[in-house]
Write a protein that holds these residues in place. Sequence first.
Motif, PDB file in Angstrom:
ATOM      1  N   UNK A   1       0.851  -1.188   0.000  1.00  0.00           N
ATOM      2  CA  UNK A   1       0.000   0.000   0.000  1.00  0.00           C
ATOM      3  C   UNK A   1       0.886   1.237   0.000  1.00  0.00           C
ATOM      4  N   UNK A   2       0.662   2.120  -0.956  1.00  0.00           N
ATOM      5  CA  UNK A   2       1.351   3.415  -1.031  1.00  0.00           C
ATOM      6  C   UNK A   2       2.867   3.255  -0.900  1.00  0.00           C
ATOM      7  N   UNK A   3       3.429   2.403  -1.715  1.00  0.00           N
ATOM      8  CA  UNK A   3       4.872   2.144  -1.668  1.00  0.00           C
ATOM      9  C   UNK A   3       5.446   2.219  -3.080  1.00  0.00           C
ATOM     10  N   UNK A   4       5.860   3.410  -3.529  1.00  0.00           N
ATOM     11  CA  UNK A   4       6.399   3.540  -4.893  1.00  0.00           C
ATOM     12  C   UNK A   4       7.777   2.898  -5.012  1.00  0.00           C
ATOM     13  N   UNK A   5       8.139   2.574  -6.264  1.00  0.00           N
ATOM     14  CA  UNK A   5       9.434   1.981  -6.599  1.00  0.00           C
ATOM     15  C   UNK A   5       9.687   0.725  -5.774  1.00  0.00           C
ATOM     16  N   UNK A   6       8.736  -0.140  -5.812  1.00  0.00           N
ATOM     17  CA  UNK A   6       8.776  -1.383  -5.031  1.00  0.00           C
ATOM     18  C   UNK A   6       9.249  -2.524  -5.912  1.00  0.00           C
ATOM     19  N   UNK A   7      10.045  -3.439  -5.320  1.00  0.00           N
ATOM     20  CA  UNK A   7      10.542  -4.607  -6.055  1.00  0.00           C
ATOM     21  C   UNK A   7      10.453  -5.831  -5.157  1.00  0.00           C
ATOM     22  N   UNK A   8      10.034  -6.960  -5.731  1.00  0.00           N
ATOM     23  CA  UNK A   8       9.932  -8.211  -4.988  1.00  0.00           C
ATOM     24  C   UNK A   8      10.409  -9.350  -5.869  1.00  0.00           C
ATOM     25  N   UNK A   9      11.144 -10.304  -5.265  1.00  0.00           N
ATOM     26  CA  UNK A   9      11.586 -11.510  -5.953  1.00  0.00           C
ATOM     27  C   UNK A   9      11.107 -12.721  -5.159  1.00  0.00           C
ATOM     28  N   UNK A  10      10.429 -13.628  -5.831  1.00  0.00           N
ATOM     29  CA  UNK A  10       9.859 -14.819  -5.205  1.00  0.00           C
ATOM     30  C   UNK A  10      10.702 -16.021  -5.614  1.00  0.00           C
ATOM     31  N   UNK A  11      11.298 -16.694  -4.632  1.00  0.00           N
ATOM     32  CA  UNK A  11      12.119 -17.870  -4.912  1.00  0.00           C
ATOM     33  C   UNK A  11      11.308 -19.155  -4.890  1.00  0.00           C
ATOM     34  N   UNK A  12      10.243 -19.174  -4.086  1.00  0.00           N
ATOM     35  CA  UNK A  12       9.413 -20.369  -3.974  1.00  0.00           C
ATOM     36  C   UNK A  12       8.017 -20.136  -4.523  1.00  0.00           C
ATOM     37  N   UNK A  13       7.005 -20.303  -3.660  1.00  0.00           N
ATOM     38  CA  UNK A  13       5.612 -20.154  -4.076  1.00  0.00           C
ATOM     39  C   UNK A  13       4.995 -18.958  -3.362  1.00  0.00           C
ATOM     40  N   UNK A  14       4.069 -18.301  -4.065  1.00  0.00           N
ATOM     41  CA  UNK A  14       3.348 -17.143  -3.525  1.00  0.00           C
ATOM     42  C   UNK A  14       1.958 -17.117  -4.144  1.00  0.00           C
ATOM     43  N   UNK A  15       0.900 -17.289  -3.349  1.00  0.00           N
ATOM     44  CA  UNK A  15      -0.446 -17.338  -3.944  1.00  0.00           C
ATOM     45  C   UNK A  15      -0.905 -16.005  -4.522  1.00  0.00           C
ATOM     46  N   UNK A  16      -0.692 -14.884  -3.790  1.00  0.00           N
ATOM     47  CA  UNK A  16      -1.336 -13.630  -4.182  1.00  0.00           C
ATOM     48  C   UNK A  16      -0.429 -12.442  -3.905  1.00  0.00           C
ATOM     49  N   UNK A  17      -0.493 -11.442  -4.799  1.00  0.00           N
ATOM     50  CA  UNK A  17       0.143 -10.142  -4.586  1.00  0.00           C
ATOM     51  C   UNK A  17      -0.945  -9.077  -4.745  1.00  0.00           C
ATOM     52  N   UNK A  18      -1.078  -8.201  -3.737  1.00  0.00           N
ATOM     53  CA  UNK A  18      -2.077  -7.134  -3.739  1.00  0.00           C
ATOM     54  C   UNK A  18      -1.348  -5.795  -3.770  1.00  0.00           C
ATOM     55  N   UNK A  19      -1.625  -4.981  -4.782  1.00  0.00           N
ATOM     56  CA  UNK A  19      -0.986  -3.677  -4.940  1.00  0.00           C
ATOM     57  C   UNK A  19      -2.046  -2.596  -4.913  1.00  0.00           C
ATOM     58  N   UNK A  20      -1.889  -1.612  -4.038  1.00  0.00           N
ATOM     59  CA  UNK A  20      -2.848  -0.518  -3.905  1.00  0.00           C
ATOM     60  C   UNK A  20      -2.077   0.804  -3.872  1.00  0.00           C
TER      61      UNK A  20
END
Length: 551
Positions: A466-485
Amino acid sequence: MPPTTLITTATGSLPVTLAANMDRSALTRLVRRLEAATSRLEDMAQATVDPSAPTNGVITAPGTAMAAVSGADQAGGSVPAPKQAYEPLPPALDDFDSLINGDVKTFVNMSEELGGLVAEQSAAVLRAFAAERKFLIITTKAKKPDIQSPVYMEILKELQTMMGAVGDIREANRGSPLFNHLTTVSEGIGMLGWITIEPKPADFVTETLSSAQFYGNRVLKEYKDKDHTHVEWVHAFYRIFKSLTNYVKQRYPQGVTWNNKDGIDAKAALTEVETGQKAASEPLGGGPPPPPPPPLPRFDGPSPPTPPNGTGATKGGDMGAVFDQLSKGEGVTAGLRKVDKSEMTHKNPSLRAGATVPTRSDSQTSFSSSSGRGKSPVPGKKPKPESMRTKKPPRKELDGNKWIIENYDNEKDIIDIEASISQSILISRCNKVAVRIHNKANAISLDNCTSLSLIIDSLVSSVDVIKSPKFAVQVLGTLPTILLDQVDGAEIFLGKESLSTEIFTSKCASINVNVPGAREDDDYAECPLPEQVKSVVRNGRIVSEIVEHAG
């Protein structure tokens, strides 16, 4: 041959020559185990002689798993409690007792052979299983309470305390050479949390095993050529997961069931289990019926006498006098005195100086102005800009089952978090920071962060940004959901195991998803998420389509 002196114990006699070859601690453990075994055999014999004394979980009788718990924690016998008549245990509790007396007890015995902190932690594990057994007993007696109610939290309190004690032993002994042993158990004790999972709680137990195996496999690798006892100890702990998974699949495939049909109140059931007494609201023999309700009030009787000072109308609420006054019409104002202009405060400012009535500047509801309306409320102060706010010190701590990371600014080192499957991570007000989440966690929430990089292994739930500009994420395993607001600029790197991740966006711009190529040597392919949507009305319904620009 010299005579052999015997050492007498509660279970028999030991030759002194044997005792001389054993150290004191090993001899003490042997005596305790022999006495515990003898106590259980005596209980079994007593149960065979007197089969008319069934047991339940309210007060532990001979032959139950709780007798094994007390026999493992105490040296020597204890005075048996007086026999009381209780209903027999449900089959689900019998199976749980078999699990405790089987794989759990085997693990505890092997931990006692290793001794030290491992034995101490295994005793805490046994107490945690006993606390979960108590919880399951309550579910057979009570209706399901609201999971947000204090009663439900009180029922879970003992189990949470015992599970926390397992982790406390690990945290207090980080410098121990057996730290991997302690961490294996502390990561795996979360399997007892299956009672709060619906549906398919067995899957939760299986997922918890993966967290324990991360450290358990280290023990296997370290001791496979040194001491086979440690290897057997790890496999004994793994067998608990397998047995618990089968038990949950058989008895509670969709979650813990409560006695909603004819159960009692959860609070009363908790009291009954803790005290061993039936709740007062449900006596064993069927108590007397409740007293009849009080008689209805009578309105045809004489009214109470009016007090001599005439204040009965104000204290007693006598409305008759009020209606009598209203029925007089214009005569109701006959007793009022006309106010002279010299006594009017709105025409004489000098009178307002000493008046008790607040002036317009002091009152928001004054009607003294010519406009005839009250003063508007004062608007609240606007919050200060972020650049003018006082910077708080960085914070990184574990509060219960939640990691809190906040107020980091331009941190050069990576912030490492050793999370577990029951823990969530909250990251807020961080700038130019890299966070590494090890192991499988529950969920991650980011709020008001700038230029934050996140690397995670796996998650049970989701990443909420939430309200986080210039965001980066790397998933090495499993991730069901990503929510961006309200995110302006984000780079998402998915692995081959996380290609099924669902991404939800709201008020976002410049979101790019990077997916691996078909071959291992291929570069990541960048896929931008659409930002422009066209909506039209078709057959009375709104239809939205993504706008694609060619060329």
